[in-house]
Enzyme design. Structure first.
Site, PDB file in Angstrom:
ATOM      1  N   ASP A  28       0.857  -1.182   0.000  1.00 58.25           N
ATOM      2  CA  ASP A  28       0.000   0.000   0.000  1.00 58.25           C
ATOM      3  C   ASP A  28       0.899   1.240   0.000  1.00 58.25           C
ATOM      4  O   ASP A  28       2.112   1.131  -0.144  1.00 58.25           O
ATOM      5  CB  ASP A  28      -0.962  -0.020   1.199  1.00 58.25           C
ATOM      6  CG  ASP A  28      -0.243  -0.056   2.544  1.00 58.25           C
ATOM      7  OD1 ASP A  28       0.965   0.280   2.615  1.00 58.25           O
ATOM      8  OD2 ASP A  28      -0.898  -0.428   3.535  1.00 58.25           O
ATOM      9  N   THR A  29       0.316   2.403   0.186  1.00 57.18           N
ATOM     10  CA  THR A  29       1.096   3.646   0.113  1.00 57.18           C
ATOM     11  C   THR A  29       2.109   3.788   1.244  1.00 57.18           C
ATOM     12  O   THR A  29       3.029   4.583   1.152  1.00 57.18           O
ATOM     13  CB  THR A  29       0.170   4.876   0.109  1.00 57.18           C
ATOM     14  OG1 THR A  29      -0.655   4.830   1.280  1.00 57.18           O
ATOM     15  CG2 THR A  29      -0.684   4.905  -1.141  1.00 57.18           C
TER      16      THR A  29
END
Length: 148
Positions: A28-29
């Protein structure tokens, strides 16, 4: 080293070991592995385990003989994996039934366990109905489970 040959895992006793690295697309980020991607890692390891013991799923599917489908997954997430981590998926056959097999899978970072899962794969015909696994496959799974 033949760079044209894909990586294959292998057995250490009763355990099938499959190595992988966490890439940017897996995270994810925040650089943490997205939870659903652990299922992808485990699927690759199960498919490789079948290949190692000589089960050609594609051949059977193309011949109309059925295929394995995940019927149940119970997974616990214990610790996060991160971008760049080298992981291993360790798989063991826990139970072999007429139409299904239960596989215990752990995603490890070195000695640290990240996930713990039990996956039931059912053998279904082309219409999605349960059918008996090929006898030869049942024998191979039982041999894996007992370490013979």
């Amino acid at each position: 080293m033949d760079l044209g040959t894909p990586y294959r895992g292998g057995f250490v006793g009763r355990e099938h070991h499959f190595a992988l690295t966490v890439y940017f697309e897996d995270t994810d980020t925040a650089g943490v592995v997205y939870y659903a991607n652990y299922l992808r890692f485990m699927e690759r390891a199960r498919s490789d385990m079948l290949r190692v013991v000589g089960i050609d799923q594609r051949e059977v599917m193309n011949g109309g003989g059925g295929a394995y489908y995940v019927a149940d997954v119970n997974i616990r997430y214990l610790r996060p994996a991160r971008l760049g981590d080298d992981l291993q998926v360790i798989s063991t056959v826990e139970a072999v039934r007429g139409v299904s097999v239960v596989i215990h899978q752990r995603v490890m970072r070195g000695e640290e366990q990240l996930t713990d899962a039990r996956v039931t794969a059912a053998f279904l015909d082309d219409y999605g109905r349960p059918q008996r696994q090929p006898k030869e496959w049942v024998e191979r799974f039982k041999a894996i489970a007992t370490g013979v």
